[in-house]
Design a protein around this motif. Structure first.
Motif: not given
Length: 62
Positions: A24-29, A31-37, A39-48
């Motif tokens: 679920v966090a990856a799916e949310l991330a 939607k926000q990410a504009s590229g692979p770099g 995405f990593v930040v967005s994924f951590l933010d989504a998990l938090a």
């Protein structure tokens, strides 16, 4: 994964819970990410920021 295993005595339930939260966090991330770099930040933010309501709305267990 370890955090889920620490609070659930059943390893299977802990694993399913962890994978569901990560998915679920990856799916949310995604939607926000504009590229692979980003995405990593967005994924951590989504998990938090993951809420129980996010899991209830988006998790699909079959």
């Amino acid at each position: 994964m370890a955090a889920f295993a620490a609070v659930d005595e059943d390893p299977f339930n802990a694993t399913v819970s962890a994978v569901t939260a990560y998915t679920v966090a990856a799916e949310l991330a995604a939607k926000q990410a504009s590229g692979p770099g980003s995405f990593v930040v967005s994924f951590l933010d989504a998990l938090a920021a993951l809420e129980e309501s996010d899991l209830a709305e988006q998790a699909v267990l079959s």
